[in-house]
Design an enzyme around this catalytic site. Structure first.
Site, PDB file in Angstrom:
ATOM      1  CG  ASN A   7      -1.807   1.393   1.282  1.00 35.57           C
ATOM      2  OD1 ASN A   7      -1.324   2.397   1.101  1.00 35.57           O
ATOM      3  ND2 ASN A   7      -3.104   0.838   1.551  1.00 35.57           N
ATOM      4  CG  HIS A  10       1.069   6.199   4.995  1.00 36.12           C
ATOM      5  ND1 HIS A  10       0.263   7.196   5.492  1.00 36.12           N
ATOM      6  CD2 HIS A  10       0.549   4.931   5.147  1.00 36.12           C
ATOM      7  CE1 HIS A  10      -0.910   6.474   6.149  1.00 36.12           C
ATOM      8  NE2 HIS A  10      -0.714   5.379   5.909  1.00 36.12           N
ATOM      9  CG  HIS A  43      -8.027   4.188   0.918  1.00 33.98           C
ATOM     10  ND1 HIS A  43      -8.256   3.824   2.327  1.00 33.98           N
ATOM     11  CD2 HIS A  43      -9.564   4.312   0.343  1.00 33.98           C
ATOM     12  CE1 HIS A  43      -9.562   4.146   2.698  1.00 33.98           C
ATOM     13  NE2 HIS A  43     -10.549   4.579   1.521  1.00 33.98           N
ATOM     14  NE  ARG A  45      -9.419   8.324   4.227  1.00 31.86           N
ATOM     15  CZ  ARG A  45      -9.453   7.266   5.187  1.00 31.86           C
ATOM     16  NH1 ARG A  45      -8.730   6.429   5.438  1.00 31.86           N
ATOM     17  NH2 ARG A  45     -10.513   7.476   6.137  1.00 31.86           N
ATOM     18  NE  ARG A  49      -7.591  11.247   5.791  1.00 28.99           N
ATOM     19  CZ  ARG A  49      -7.978  10.541   6.808  1.00 28.99           C
ATOM     20  NH1 ARG A  49      -7.069   9.833   7.423  1.00 28.99           N
ATOM     21  NH2 ARG A  49      -9.173  10.587   7.146  1.00 28.99           N
ATOM     22  CD  GLU A  70      -7.141   0.124   1.568  1.00 25.12           C
ATOM     23  OE1 GLU A  70      -7.728   0.822   2.246  1.00 25.12           O
ATOM     24  OE2 GLU A  70      -6.066  -0.664   1.505  1.00 25.12           O
ATOM     25  CB  THR A 101      -9.486   1.410   7.380  1.00 25.00           C
ATOM     26  OG1 THR A 101      -8.981   2.094   5.977  1.00 25.00           O
ATOM     27  CG2 THR A 101     -10.798   0.652   6.977  1.00 25.00           C
ATOM     28  CD  GLU A 151      -6.988  -6.440   2.949  1.00 28.56           C
ATOM     29  OE1 GLU A 151      -7.348  -6.061   1.862  1.00 28.56           O
ATOM     30  OE2 GLU A 151      -6.432  -5.798   3.909  1.00 28.56           O
ATOM     31  CG  HIS A 191      -5.401  -2.290   9.247  1.00 28.18           C
ATOM     32  ND1 HIS A 191      -5.061  -1.540  10.358  1.00 28.18           N
ATOM     33  CD2 HIS A 191      -5.930  -1.074   8.425  1.00 28.18           C
ATOM     34  CE1 HIS A 191      -5.284  -0.220  10.311  1.00 28.18           C
ATOM     35  NE2 HIS A 191      -5.907  -0.069   9.301  1.00 28.18           N
TER      36      HIS A 191
END
Ligand code: PXP
Length: 237
Positions: A7, A10, A43, A45, A49, A70, A101, A151, A191
Site C-alpha cells: 500500500n 503514505h 486508497h 479516500r 487526503r 481500496e 481504516t 480481506e 492492517h
C-alpha cells in the site's frame, strides 16, 4: 505462501504535506514492483487526503502487476472505479475523522448497499474484495451477498496489548481463514502488519495475499523503498 500487496498511500501523504510533486506514488509503485511486490494497493479516500484521482489513473496505466483500489461504497467513488477499472477493488468502511481504516465493513448490517456496489464493480469487470473483521457473522454475510474474496482485518492482532490478547486475535484470524476457505471464499489479510508480527500471519495456510503499507513506508525512510519491500517479501515467504 501469501503474495504481498504494498500500500503506497503514505508516499502520497508525504507529497500532500507540501501539495507538490514528490515523492511520487507512481514511481514508488515501480520500485515496489521491482523489489517483488505482487500488487499495488492505493486508497482513494473521499477526502482525498493522500492519493489523488490522477494517481489512480497513472497507476492503472503504469503498473505491471495488479492495482488493488481500496475504496468506500460512496456512489462517486464507485463511479470512478468503474471508469478506471482497477484489477481489484477492496471495499472498506470510511469515516472522515479516522486516522486510518478503523474496523471492517459491517456487511451484515449494510448488505443491500454493499451488494449493489459489488454488482456495479463486477459489471465493469473488476474483482471485488470485502474488508471485514475476522468474525463468522461477517464472513457468512459476505458469502451470502456473493463476494468471492474477503480481506481479514488484522488490526486487533497487530495492536494487542498483551500475549493473551495476541493469542486470542491470532486464533480468531486462523479460524476465520479456515472457515472462509471452507465455504469457498478467497482470503487476503492486512492492517497493522509489520516486520515483527507478520511471520505468524504469513504462516497461516490458505491466505492468498497480505496487504501492508505503513510499516513498509516507515522502514523505507531509513533503508530505502526497495530494501524495505524486499525485506518484507522475505518475511512473508
Ligand atoms: N488493508 C486495508 C483494507 C487497509 O485499509 C489498509 C490501510 O490502508 C491496509 C491493508 C494496510 O494497513 P497498514 O498501512 O497498517 O499496513
Amino acid at each position: 505462501m501469501p503474495e504481498l500487496g504494498v500500500n503506497i498511500d503514505h508516499v502520497a501523504t508525504l507529497r500532500q504535506a507540501r501539495r507538490g510533486l514528490v515523492p511520487d506514488p507512481v514511481y514508488a509503485a515501480y520500485l515496489c514492483e521491482k523489489a517483488g511486490a505482487d500488487s499495488i494497493v492505493a486508497h482513494l479516500r473521499e477526502d482525498r487526503r493522500h492519493i489523488q484521482d490522477r494517481d489512480i489513473l497513472l497507476l492503472r496505466e503504469k503498473i505491471k502487476t495488479r492495482l488493488n483500489l481500496e475504496m468506500s461504497i460512496a456512489p462517486s467513488i464507485v463511479r470512478i472505479a468503474c471508469k478506471v477499472k482497477p484489477y481489484q477493488a477492496t471495499l472498506v468502511p470510511e469515516r472522515r475523522k479516522e486516522l486510518t481504516t478503523e474496523g471492517g465493513l459491517d456487511v451484515a448490517a449494510n448488505s443491500a448497499r454493499i451488494s449493489a456496489a459489488i454488482r456495479k464493480l463486477e459489471k465493469a469487470g473488476i474483482l471485488v474484495s470485502l474488508f471485514i473483521d475476522p468474525d463468522k457473522k461477517q464472513i457468512d454475510a459476505s458469502k451470502k451477498i456473493g463476494a468471492g474474496i474477503i480481506e481479514l482485518h488484522t488490526g486487533r492482532y497487530s495492536e494487542a496489548k498483551n500475549n493473551e490478547q495476541k493469542e486470542r486475535s491470532f486464533n480468531e484470524i486462523k479460524k476465520s481463514v479456515n472457515y472462509a476457505r471452507s465455504i469457498g471464499l478467497s482470503v487476503n489479510a492486512g492492517h497493522g502488519l509489520d516486520y515483527s508480527n507478520v511471520r505468524r500471519i504469513a504462516g497461516i495456510p490458505g491466505i492468498a495475499e497480505l496487504n501492508i503499507g505503513y510499516s513498509i513506508i516507515c522502514k523505507a525512510i531509513y533503508v530505502g523503498l526497495f530494501k524495505a519491500v524486499d525485506e518484507m517479501r522475505e518475511l512473508t515467504r
